[in-house]
Motif scaffolding. Structure first.
Motif, PDB file in Angstrom:
ATOM      1  N   UNK A  85     -55.691 -18.479  10.090  1.00  0.00           N
ATOM      2  CA  UNK A  85     -55.651 -19.905  10.377  1.00  0.00           C
ATOM      3  C   UNK A  85     -56.036 -20.673   9.113  1.00  0.00           C
ATOM      4  N   UNK A  86     -55.095 -21.400   8.567  1.00  0.00           N
ATOM      5  CA  UNK A  86     -55.330 -22.172   7.344  1.00  0.00           C
ATOM      6  C   UNK A  86     -55.940 -23.526   7.672  1.00  0.00           C
ATOM      7  N   UNK A  87     -55.467 -24.141   8.757  1.00  0.00           N
ATOM      8  CA  UNK A  87     -55.957 -25.481   9.101  1.00  0.00           C
ATOM      9  C   UNK A  87     -55.662 -25.762  10.567  1.00  0.00           C
ATOM     10  N   UNK A  88     -56.401 -26.742  11.117  1.00  0.00           N
ATOM     11  CA  UNK A  88     -56.155 -27.224  12.483  1.00  0.00           C
ATOM     12  C   UNK A  88     -56.013 -28.732  12.417  1.00  0.00           C
ATOM     13  N   UNK A  89     -55.011 -29.253  13.130  1.00  0.00           N
ATOM     14  CA  UNK A  89     -54.737 -30.693  13.082  1.00  0.00           C
ATOM     15  C   UNK A  89     -54.628 -31.262  14.485  1.00  0.00           C
ATOM     16  N   UNK A  90     -55.061 -32.526  14.616  1.00  0.00           N
ATOM     17  CA  UNK A  90     -55.006 -33.201  15.903  1.00  0.00           C
ATOM     18  C   UNK A  90     -53.725 -33.994  16.112  1.00  0.00           C
ATOM     19  N   UNK A  91     -52.975 -34.231  15.030  1.00  0.00           N
ATOM     20  CA  UNK A  91     -51.745 -35.007  15.163  1.00  0.00           C
ATOM     21  C   UNK A  91     -50.777 -34.629  14.045  1.00  0.00           C
ATOM     22  N   UNK A  92     -49.554 -35.165  14.133  1.00  0.00           N
ATOM     23  CA  UNK A  92     -48.491 -34.816  13.192  1.00  0.00           C
ATOM     24  C   UNK A  92     -48.762 -35.344  11.786  1.00  0.00           C
ATOM     25  N   UNK A  93     -49.482 -36.471  11.680  1.00  0.00           N
ATOM     26  CA  UNK A  93     -49.789 -37.034  10.363  1.00  0.00           C
ATOM     27  C   UNK A  93     -50.678 -36.079   9.578  1.00  0.00           C
ATOM     28  N   UNK A  94     -51.688 -35.575  10.247  1.00  0.00           N
ATOM     29  CA  UNK A  94     -52.583 -34.586   9.637  1.00  0.00           C
ATOM     30  C   UNK A  94     -51.806 -33.318   9.298  1.00  0.00           C
ATOM     31  N   UNK A  95     -50.909 -32.909  10.178  1.00  0.00           N
ATOM     32  CA  UNK A  95     -50.120 -31.694   9.955  1.00  0.00           C
ATOM     33  C   UNK A  95     -49.232 -31.833   8.728  1.00  0.00           C
ATOM     34  N   UNK A  96     -48.641 -33.008   8.561  1.00  0.00           N
ATOM     35  CA  UNK A  96     -47.795 -33.240   7.381  1.00  0.00           C
ATOM     36  C   UNK A  96     -48.606 -33.069   6.100  1.00  0.00           C
ATOM     37  N   UNK A  97     -49.819 -33.581   6.087  1.00  0.00           N
ATOM     38  CA  UNK A  97     -50.684 -33.444   4.921  1.00  0.00           C
ATOM     39  C   UNK A  97     -51.059 -31.983   4.689  1.00  0.00           C
ATOM     40  N   UNK A  98     -51.319 -31.265   5.765  1.00  0.00           N
ATOM     41  CA  UNK A  98     -51.671 -29.840   5.645  1.00  0.00           C
ATOM     42  C   UNK A  98     -50.520 -29.043   5.038  1.00  0.00           C
ATOM     43  N   UNK A  99     -49.290 -29.377   5.406  1.00  0.00           N
ATOM     44  CA  UNK A  99     -48.128 -28.694   4.843  1.00  0.00           C
ATOM     45  C   UNK A  99     -47.951 -29.027   3.369  1.00  0.00           C
ATOM     46  N   UNK A 100     -48.350 -30.227   2.970  1.00  0.00           N
ATOM     47  CA  UNK A 100     -48.260 -30.616   1.563  1.00  0.00           C
ATOM     48  C   UNK A 100     -49.271 -29.855   0.706  1.00  0.00           C
ATOM     49  N   UNK A 101     -50.412 -29.538   1.294  1.00  0.00           N
ATOM     50  CA  UNK A 101     -51.512 -28.943   0.534  1.00  0.00           C
ATOM     51  C   UNK A 101     -51.598 -27.424   0.627  1.00  0.00           C
ATOM     52  N   UNK A 102     -50.842 -26.834   1.543  1.00  0.00           N
ATOM     53  CA  UNK A 102     -50.955 -25.384   1.760  1.00  0.00           C
ATOM     54  C   UNK A 102     -49.587 -24.748   1.989  1.00  0.00           C
ATOM     55  N   UNK A 103     -49.507 -23.458   1.673  1.00  0.00           N
ATOM     56  CA  UNK A 103     -48.333 -22.683   2.070  1.00  0.00           C
ATOM     57  C   UNK A 103     -48.548 -22.241   3.511  1.00  0.00           C
ATOM     58  N   UNK A 104     -47.643 -22.614   4.384  1.00  0.00           N
ATOM     59  CA  UNK A 104     -47.750 -22.274   5.810  1.00  0.00           C
ATOM     60  C   UNK A 104     -46.534 -21.443   6.212  1.00  0.00           C
ATOM     61  N   UNK A 105     -46.796 -20.320   6.863  1.00  0.00           N
ATOM     62  CA  UNK A 105     -45.719 -19.467   7.359  1.00  0.00           C
ATOM     63  C   UNK A 105     -45.341 -19.792   8.805  1.00  0.00           C
ATOM     64  N   UNK A 106     -46.342 -20.228   9.576  1.00  0.00           N
ATOM     65  CA  UNK A 106     -46.140 -20.380  11.020  1.00  0.00           C
ATOM     66  C   UNK A 106     -46.948 -21.555  11.544  1.00  0.00           C
TER      67      UNK A 106
END
Length: 238
Positions: A30-51
């Motif tokens: 688990x790289x990150x946990x987000x409460x909404x899509x805005x946070x998720x977009x930022x997480x994808x910008x800052x990390x490599x996510x496979x799933x």
């Protein structure tokens, strides 16, 4: 292998369930946990996510709208309490759809599917099937093995992004082929594309009901853009 995972859900309890399940599978990180899509977009910008485990009903922006706006999304497993979103989830090439509350066993099934697909991508296989003159079978490579696949063994083909999963009478094979390529390989008189993500064997088709078909006791959706042409074909052969 390590699968870098993002949890996106506005419910802390739902986040916790996924996180606890994930801890039991060592390949999930688990790289990150987000409460909404805005946070998720930022997480994808800052990390490599496979799933991504992506909830659908969220404030500000729904999971479906969020996925539609991603140019190169990672693998996505939708999680939601509402089954009516399943068809739209398939339209977006989601890897799987978990209806809350889901069991650990069902969670594992979705994760193993993601792992298999990521292993094939990691291997960067270049698969070129060999069509035979008789055209009753072809060869396909998967996971460092070469399989002989008879057309008569295929129930349906499921699209998984850059890959397909062949659902056969006695096994499933994931291969680095596009749905377009599969349509070129399969005999057009024996197979029909009913959805962006599904090609079915007309010989194995059991029934058509509403916006779905039944094959091997499994319901598959008929895509809106494919429905009229498919129903015209059915009516012609009535």
């Amino acid at each position: 292998m390590e699968i870098k995972t993002l949890i996106v859900d506005d419910e802390p309890l739902a986040q916790n369930v996924i996180e606890q399940y994930a801890k039991k599978l060592p390949q999930l990180k688990i790289v990150d946990k987000c409460n909404d899509a805005i946070c998720a977009h930022q997480a994808l910008q800052n990390n490599h996510i496979d799933l991504i485990f992506l909830d659908i009903n969220m404030p500000k922006l729904s999971g479906i709208s969020f996925l539609k706006n991603l140019k190169n999304p990672p693998l996505v497993i939708f999680t939601t309490a509402y089954s009516e979103y399943a068809l739209e989830g398939f339209e977006l090439n989601a890897l799987d759809y978990l209806k809350k509350p889901f069991s650990f066993e069902r969670f594992c099934k979705a994760c193993f599917k993601a792992e298999e697909l990521l292993r094939l991508k990691q291997a960067d296989q270049k698969t070129e099937p060999i069509k035979e003159e008789k055209q009753n079978f072809f060869f396909v490579k998967s996971n460092k093995k070469t399989y002989k696949v008879k057309f008569s063994e295929i129930y349906y083909v499921e699209g998984l992004g850059d890959y397909v999963q062949l659902h056969l009478t006695d096994q499933k094979i994931v291969a680095n082929l596009s749905m377009k390529k599969m349509m070129e390989i399969l005999p057009e008189q024996e197979f029909y594309r009913i959805h962006k993500s599904f090609i079915i064997s007309l010989q194995k088709l059991e029934l058509v009901e509403g916006n779905s078909v039944k094959i091997n006791n499994k319901r598959l959706p008929i895509g809106n853009s494919y429905r009229q042409q498919f129903m015209d074909y059915i009516n012609e052969h009535m």
